[in-house]
Design a protein around this motif. Structure first.
Motif, PDB file in Angstrom:
ATOM      1  N   VAL A 238       0.853  -1.202   0.000  1.00 31.71           N
ATOM      2  CA  VAL A 238       0.000   0.000   0.000  1.00 31.71           C
ATOM      3  C   VAL A 238       0.889   1.252   0.000  1.00 31.71           C
ATOM      4  N   LEU A 239       1.917   1.247   0.849  1.00 32.49           N
ATOM      5  CA  LEU A 239       2.797   2.424   0.910  1.00 32.49           C
ATOM      6  C   LEU A 239       3.489   2.647  -0.432  1.00 32.49           C
ATOM      7  N   LYS A 240       3.957   1.561  -1.037  1.00 33.80           N
ATOM      8  CA  LYS A 240       4.710   1.679  -2.291  1.00 33.80           C
ATOM      9  C   LYS A 240       3.786   2.016  -3.460  1.00 33.80           C
ATOM     10  N   LEU A 241       2.710   1.215  -3.589  1.00 34.90           N
ATOM     11  CA  LEU A 241       1.873   1.368  -4.787  1.00 34.90           C
ATOM     12  C   LEU A 241       1.029   2.637  -4.758  1.00 34.90           C
ATOM     13  N   PHE A 242       0.423   2.930  -3.595  1.00 38.22           N
ATOM     14  CA  PHE A 242      -0.462   4.097  -3.551  1.00 38.22           C
ATOM     15  C   PHE A 242       0.268   5.395  -3.231  1.00 38.22           C
ATOM     16  N   GLY A 243       1.447   5.265  -2.600  1.00 37.08           N
ATOM     17  CA  GLY A 243       2.115   6.503  -2.201  1.00 37.08           C
ATOM     18  C   GLY A 243       3.538   6.635  -2.715  1.00 37.08           C
ATOM     19  N   GLY A 244       4.085   5.561  -3.292  1.00 38.62           N
ATOM     20  CA  GLY A 244       5.486   5.586  -3.710  1.00 38.62           C
ATOM     21  C   GLY A 244       6.399   5.824  -2.506  1.00 38.62           C
ATOM     22  N   LEU A 245       6.006   5.327  -1.334  1.00 40.17           N
ATOM     23  CA  LEU A 245       6.748   5.626  -0.104  1.00 40.17           C
ATOM     24  C   LEU A 245       7.539   4.412   0.378  1.00 40.17           C
ATOM     25  N   SER A 246       8.646   4.690   1.053  1.00 38.36           N
ATOM     26  CA  SER A 246       9.485   3.583   1.521  1.00 38.36           C
ATOM     27  C   SER A 246       8.928   2.950   2.801  1.00 38.36           C
ATOM     28  N   PRO A 247       8.641   1.630   2.773  1.00 35.77           N
ATOM     29  CA  PRO A 247       8.145   0.966   3.981  1.00 35.77           C
ATOM     30  C   PRO A 247       9.179   0.988   5.103  1.00 35.77           C
ATOM     31  N   LEU A 248      10.463   0.969   4.739  1.00 32.35           N
ATOM     32  CA  LEU A 248      11.501   0.931   5.779  1.00 32.35           C
ATOM     33  C   LEU A 248      11.531   2.215   6.601  1.00 32.35           C
ATOM     34  N   SER A 249      11.446   3.356   5.892  1.00 25.74           N
ATOM     35  CA  SER A 249      11.421   4.628   6.629  1.00 25.74           C
ATOM     36  C   SER A 249      10.214   4.657   7.545  1.00 25.74           C
ATOM     37  N   PHE A 250       9.105   4.116   7.041  1.00 25.79           N
ATOM     38  CA  PHE A 250       7.880   4.102   7.849  1.00 25.79           C
ATOM     39  C   PHE A 250       8.110   3.335   9.140  1.00 25.79           C
ATOM     40  N   ILE A 251       8.638   2.132   9.000  1.00 21.10           N
ATOM     41  CA  ILE A 251       8.801   1.266  10.167  1.00 21.10           C
ATOM     42  C   ILE A 251       9.790   1.845  11.169  1.00 21.10           C
ATOM     43  N   LYS A 252      10.845   2.458  10.623  1.00 17.56           N
ATOM     44  CA  LYS A 252      11.851   3.037  11.516  1.00 17.56           C
ATOM     45  C   LYS A 252      11.213   4.051  12.466  1.00 17.56           C
ATOM     46  N   LYS A 253      10.311   4.858  11.912  1.00 14.10           N
ATOM     47  CA  LYS A 253       9.701   5.916  12.722  1.00 14.10           C
ATOM     48  C   LYS A 253       8.527   5.400  13.546  1.00 14.10           C
ATOM     49  N   PHE A 254       7.807   4.439  12.981  1.00 17.19           N
ATOM     50  CA  PHE A 254       6.527   4.074  13.598  1.00 17.19           C
ATOM     51  C   PHE A 254       6.629   2.938  14.615  1.00 17.19           C
ATOM     52  N   SER A 255       7.770   2.240  14.637  1.00 14.85           N
ATOM     53  CA  SER A 255       7.829   1.041  15.480  1.00 14.85           C
ATOM     54  C   SER A 255       7.508   1.339  16.947  1.00 14.85           C
ATOM     55  N   ARG A 256       7.862   2.523  17.417  1.00 12.72           N
ATOM     56  CA  ARG A 256       7.599   2.791  18.840  1.00 12.72           C
ATOM     57  C   ARG A 256       6.095   2.799  19.132  1.00 12.72           C
ATOM     58  N   VAL A 257       5.311   3.245  18.157  1.00 13.96           N
ATOM     59  CA  VAL A 257       3.857   3.238  18.369  1.00 13.96           C
ATOM     60  C   VAL A 257       3.351   1.795  18.453  1.00 13.96           C
ATOM     61  N   MET A 258       3.988   0.934  17.649  1.00 12.66           N
ATOM     62  CA  MET A 258       3.587  -0.482  17.701  1.00 12.66           C
ATOM     63  C   MET A 258       3.884  -1.072  19.077  1.00 12.66           C
ATOM     64  N   PHE A 259       5.003  -0.663  19.677  1.00 17.05           N
ATOM     65  CA  PHE A 259       5.311  -1.162  21.029  1.00 17.05           C
ATOM     66  C   PHE A 259       4.244  -0.698  22.026  1.00 17.05           C
ATOM     67  N   PHE A 260       3.812   0.536  21.861  1.00 19.04           N
ATOM     68  CA  PHE A 260       2.753   1.057  22.744  1.00 19.04           C
ATOM     69  C   PHE A 260       1.487   0.226  22.585  1.00 19.04           C
ATOM     70  N   ALA A 261       1.121   0.003  21.312  1.00 22.98           N
ATOM     71  CA  ALA A 261      -0.113  -0.742  21.046  1.00 22.98           C
ATOM     72  C   ALA A 261       0.007  -2.154  21.596  1.00 22.98           C
ATOM     73  N   PHE A 262       1.186  -2.750  21.420  1.00 18.93           N
ATOM     74  CA  PHE A 262       1.407  -4.114  21.884  1.00 18.93           C
ATOM     75  C   PHE A 262       1.271  -4.190  23.402  1.00 18.93           C
ATOM     76  N   SER A 263       1.836  -3.223  24.093  1.00 17.77           N
ATOM     77  CA  SER A 263       1.803  -3.344  25.553  1.00 17.77           C
ATOM     78  C   SER A 263       0.479  -2.900  26.151  1.00 17.77           C
ATOM     79  N   THR A 264      -0.273  -2.037  25.469  1.00 19.30           N
ATOM     80  CA  THR A 264      -1.551  -1.603  26.052  1.00 19.30           C
ATOM     81  C   THR A 264      -2.737  -2.397  25.512  1.00 19.30           C
ATOM     82  N   SER A 265      -2.573  -3.091  24.382  1.00 16.83           N
ATOM     83  CA  SER A 265      -3.687  -3.791  23.707  1.00 16.83           C
ATOM     84  C   SER A 265      -4.844  -2.857  23.420  1.00 16.83           C
TER      85      SER A 265
END
Ligand code: ASP
Length: 410
Positions: A238-265
């Motif tokens: 979705v990031l690549k096809l619809f936005g031409g955006l790099s998934p890696l840059s996304f994950i680098k920045k967003f992973s901390r939010v995933m940790f929050f979501a994981f620990s709070t459910s």
């Protein structure tokens, strides 16, 4: 900070496991002092701090976003694109869950040992849900942290501010200042997160050892596998096809939010952190993020939909109920609806699963079988749920030519 949160998460899991495996049996007093005391209090306070931010952050940031939009028509376009992508990705998510479950067949050979007990709750009808989106009393919606009515009220208020000339400008500048201050507050709360995440995770792992997973291992790993596939391939596509955006840059920045979501459910509790990250680190403007993130946290639950797809096939296999091709299609659509109706708080995805089971004639008590492992799966699917919202926010911002790509890639 991301590293620190990750360390908090890892240490929390380790501490929880050690407590569960050894200390709690050897020294039962540890249970009261450490688990029910320190870990429980620490985790609960952290969770409350996050929840404390949700309503003010969504309200103020959305009013700012809409009032500063300039053109109300743009809101319709952003909303249409976002909802389209939300539904599209969720349909794909359930389909992946179903395909994995049919390929792996987690329910074959599963022995039902005890009669499970699960009583479904009555889900509100679609009409009721639509009517209740319009708050009779905004204060009541705020008090109950009822997301859809809060979003709607904020949209109306923002639109009215933008149409109110000089008075509107004065109020907007007040809201903008408030927004800045609230974002600072989010930063302050985030600074406690390594400890908060440690406490939350250590408590869960100390109470639930991995042995609960063993009898349901095949189901558990099928869900996890499908979540990974959706996360790694669908979001990247979705990031690549619809936005031409790099998934890696996304994950680098967003992973901390995933940790929050994981620990709070909880997608809801994660909104402030997600909003801050998407705006300040991924370059999505406030006018788009303030709308897409809270809406996504309320209605876009790809991870939940995956679990619901796998769980349906699993329980059908356990009870030996054949599901026809047509019924699989019904599952795709009802699980999409059920995930939309799932509130962004822990465990609701499982409750909404009853809706899918009823549609295809599966015994609702079947949900009781998978309850034992749902805590861990809830954590994992919530991380996927919030990622989907941020992916859509980035893609919509790109389509609107408003994504700060320098910030996204840096
Ligand atoms: N805990 C999930 C969330 O907040 C919802 C669920 O699947 O139970 O996104």
């Amino acid at each position: 900070m991301t590293k620190k949160i990750f360390i908090g998460l890892g240490l929390g899991a380790l501490t929880g496991l050690i407590l569960h495996q050894w200390l709690l049996n050897l020294f039962p007093a540890v249970q009261g002092f450490l688990v029910e005391g320190i870990l429980s209090v620490g985790g609960e306070i952290f969770l409350r701090l996050l929840q404390m931010l949700v309503v003010p952050v969504v309200f103020v940031s959305l009013v700012c976003g809409v009032a500063g939009l300039g053109d109300i028509k743009k809101l319709g376009r952003v909303g249409g694109r976002a909802v389209g992508l939300f539904i599209g990705t969720t349909l794909v998510a359930v389909t992946i869950g179903l395909i994995m479950a049919w390929l792996i067949r987690p329910g074959d050979g599963f022995k039902l040992q005890t009669q499970s007990s699960f009583t479904p709750q009555q889900a509100p009808s679609l009409i009721e849900t639509i009517v209740q989106m319009f708050p009779r009393n905004p204060i009541e919606a705020f008090a109950q942290a009822d997301m859809l009515p809060i979003i709607l009220f904020s949209l109306f208020l923002g639109a009215a501010i933008s149409l109110s000339g000089k008075s509107g400008e004065r109020i907007l500048s007040l809201f903008s200042d408030l927004n800045e201050i609230l974002m600072k507050l989010v930063d302050i709360v985030i600074s406690f997160s390594p400890i908060g995440v440690f406490c939350l995770i250590a408590k869960v792992f100390s109470q639930q050892g991995f042995e609960v997973i063993v009898p349901l291992g095949k189901y558990f790993f099928t869900v996890l596998f499908a979540l990974c596939i959706h996360f790694a391939f669908v979001y990247s596509a979705v990031l690549k096809l619809f936005g031409g955006l790099s998934p890696l840059s996304f994950i680098k920045k967003f992973s901390r939010v995933m940790f929050f979501a994981f620990s709070t459910s909880s997608s809801n509790a994660t909104i402030p952190v997600s909003l801050e990250t998407v705006e300040k680190k991924l370059g999505v403007p406030n006018s788009i993020a303030s709308f897409v993130i809270p809406l996504g946290a309320t209605i876009n639950m790809d991870g939940t939909a995956i679990m619901q797809g796998v769980a349906t096939v699993f329980v059908a296999q356990v009870y030996g109920v054949p599901l026809t091709f047509y019924q699989n299609i019904v599952v795709i659509f009802t699980a999409t609806l059920a995930s939309i109706g799932t509130a962004g708080v822990p465990g609701v995805g499982l409750i909404m699963l009853a809706m899918v089971f009823q549609q295809v004639g599966l015994p609702v008590e079947g949900i009781g079988i998978i309850m034992a492992v749902d805590r861990f799966l809830d954590m994992s699917r919530t991380a996927v749920n919030v990622t989907g919202d941020a992916v859509v926010a980035c893609v919509v911002a790109k389509a609107e030519r408003q994504l700060d790509e320098g910030q996204y890639t840096n």
